[in-house]
Design a protein around this motif. Structure first.
Motif, PDB file in Angstrom:
ATOM      1  N   SER A 127     -90.380 -31.477 -22.309  1.00 51.69           N
ATOM      2  CA  SER A 127     -90.425 -32.765 -21.593  1.00 51.69           C
ATOM      3  C   SER A 127     -90.586 -32.590 -20.082  1.00 51.69           C
ATOM      4  O   SER A 127     -90.210 -33.489 -19.322  1.00 51.69           O
ATOM      5  N   LEU A 128     -91.128 -31.484 -19.648  1.00 56.96           N
ATOM      6  CA  LEU A 128     -91.279 -31.262 -18.216  1.00 56.96           C
ATOM      7  C   LEU A 128     -92.423 -32.091 -17.647  1.00 56.96           C
ATOM      8  O   LEU A 128     -93.475 -32.261 -18.288  1.00 56.96           O
ATOM      9  N   ASN A 129     -92.216 -32.644 -16.451  1.00 52.98           N
ATOM     10  CA  ASN A 129     -93.268 -33.379 -15.761  1.00 52.98           C
ATOM     11  C   ASN A 129     -94.254 -32.410 -15.123  1.00 52.98           C
ATOM     12  O   ASN A 129     -93.957 -31.232 -14.900  1.00 52.98           O
ATOM     13  N   LYS A 130     -95.415 -32.938 -14.816  1.00 51.38           N
ATOM     14  CA  LYS A 130     -96.380 -32.112 -14.099  1.00 51.38           C
ATOM     15  C   LYS A 130     -95.836 -31.808 -12.714  1.00 51.38           C
ATOM     16  O   LYS A 130     -95.455 -32.712 -11.981  1.00 51.38           O
ATOM     17  N   ASN A 131     -95.798 -30.552 -12.389  1.00 54.17           N
ATOM     18  CA  ASN A 131     -95.165 -30.159 -11.138  1.00 54.17           C
ATOM     19  C   ASN A 131     -95.454 -28.680 -10.882  1.00 54.17           C
ATOM     20  O   ASN A 131     -96.022 -27.989 -11.731  1.00 54.17           O
ATOM     21  N   GLU A 132     -95.051 -28.207  -9.717  1.00 54.18           N
ATOM     22  CA  GLU A 132     -95.100 -26.768  -9.430  1.00 54.18           C
ATOM     23  C   GLU A 132     -93.691 -26.212  -9.604  1.00 54.18           C
ATOM     24  O   GLU A 132     -92.758 -26.610  -8.906  1.00 54.18           O
ATOM     25  N   TYR A 133     -93.555 -25.326 -10.564  1.00 58.98           N
ATOM     26  CA  TYR A 133     -92.275 -24.684 -10.831  1.00 58.98           C
ATOM     27  C   TYR A 133     -92.322 -23.245 -10.321  1.00 58.98           C
ATOM     28  O   TYR A 133     -93.360 -22.755  -9.881  1.00 58.98           O
ATOM     29  N   ARG A 134     -91.178 -22.595 -10.380  1.00 58.34           N
ATOM     30  CA  ARG A 134     -91.107 -21.195  -9.952  1.00 58.34           C
ATOM     31  C   ARG A 134     -90.402 -20.372 -11.020  1.00 58.34           C
ATOM     32  O   ARG A 134     -89.295 -20.703 -11.454  1.00 58.34           O
ATOM     33  N   LEU A 135     -91.078 -19.301 -11.435  1.00 57.12           N
ATOM     34  CA  LEU A 135     -90.507 -18.371 -12.400  1.00 57.12           C
ATOM     35  C   LEU A 135     -89.800 -17.254 -11.634  1.00 57.12           C
ATOM     36  O   LEU A 135     -90.394 -16.644 -10.741  1.00 57.12           O
TER      37      LEU A 135
END
Length: 345
Positions: free
Chosen positions: A321-329
């Motif tokens: 259910s994650l929104n479109k976005n910039e995430y960080r691993l």
């Protein structure tokens, strides 16, 4: 004086030179023959399924090898060919090392020593935790091979036995080039060969010392002390997170112990976290290894050995259910080192 310089040195000069190089022959010869002895006599390190398989050690060379990475990677991607190459390499080390010690076809074997040492230098010259271990072995092997090629072997050698008991062989140019005795080359040419070869080896010494360790100028560095991971090709979709991890630095005798994987939002809040216990139970079916050296779950962490490269897949309901976005691993090693890469959805 000039006419004397054009003459070759006599047999007695070469006999003495070969005699003086006896310790070099015995010690360098054993360093190569002992590789065969360790791998096949004391243990079986040519078994791909056994701990300590030589192919895994070869895999450690890959990340920072100089000039021969494509060849190493080709062998690692073809395990059957890798096994053949490791077997042939081990047998070559056995033959070259033994005959070098015995002084049979000494000059030909010295070329073998030179070649084996060059392979060690280019492949593993960057490895060494407290000293410049592999670099020193490689560069000294090159110098020994060159020196003994010039000197041949002396009294305590099978070449000497053949020359004394079969005098006619001394007149054969092929024997002089492949074994021992007077090299069929004029003294002034020999002087240039010695000087040119020595300077070339010095150049290789300084070049590799600088490239691998920064040992000539600038800042010293040792790529065998701390683990370093390279992260690439992250993909976040359909409730799963995939990425490629490749360990390119650190100690070769044990892996990087990964105790944390987290996917974070831009504000630093974690949407997914796996700790050491969870990584120790990481499903092997979700690890796609590329090379012989395997990324695998350990007792308390996910183990990433030097040269290990794998595609990891993490499946979790929190990812659906994650929104479109910039995430960080973010990956965390037990040493406290961290590596991050942006992930876009």
């Amino acid at each position: 004086m000039k006419s004397q310089e054009l003459k070759s040195y006599d047999g007695h000069s070469y006999e003495l030179a070969g005699l003086f190089s006896l310790a070099l022959r015995l010690v360098a010869g054993w360093t190569y023959f002992s590789a065969f002895w360790r791998r096949l006599v004391l243990e079986n390190k040519l078994d791909p399924d056994a701990p300590g398989y030589i192919g895994e050690k070869f895999n450690h060379f890959l990340p920072n090898a100089l000039g021969i990475q494509p060849m190493i990677e080709y062998l690692l991607l073809n395990p059957d060919i890798l096994w053949i190459a490791m077997t042939v390499f081990t047998l070559v080390e056995a033959v070259v090392g033994l005959l070098f010690m015995l002084g049979l076809f000494t000059r030909l074997m010295s070329v073998g020593v030179f070649g084996l040492a060059m392979g060690i230098l280019l492949g593993a010259g960057w490895i060494g935790t407290t000293c410049l271990d592999e670099w020193q072995i490689g560069i000294l092997g090159i110098a020994v091979g060159f020196t003994v090629f010039l000197s041949g072997s002396g009294r305590y050698s099978l070449d000497y036995y053949l020359m004394k008991n079969h005098p006619s062989i001394n007149e054969k140019p092929w024997f002089s080039w492949l074994a021992s005795g007077v090299m069929p080359i004029k003294a002034n040419v020999l002087h240039k060969l010695v000087l040119g070869g020595s300077l070339a080896i010095l150049f290789i010494t300084l070049l590799t010392n600088q490239v691998f360790h920064g040992g000539v100028w600038g800042t010293l560095h040792n790529k065998s002390v701390k683990p370093k991971l390279e992260l690439s090709k992250p993909q976040l979709e359909n409730g799963s997170l995939e990425f490629t991890v490749f360990r390119v630095e650190g100690v070769d005798v044990y892996g990087s112990w990964l105790i944390g994987i987290a996917l974070e939002e831009p504000n630093g809040e974690a949407v997914l976290e796996l700790d050491g216990k969870e990584l120790a139970a990481f499903p092997e079916s979700q690890i796609a290894n590329t090379y012989v050296t395997k990324v695998k779950p350990g007792a308390h962490s996910l183990i990433i050995p030097l040269g290990g490269k794998a595609r990891l897949r993490i499946e979790d309901t929190s990812l659906t259910s994650l929104n479109k976005n910039e995430y960080r691993l973010r990956l965390t090693d037990i040493s406290g080192a961290e590596w991050t890469i942006p992930v876009y959805k």
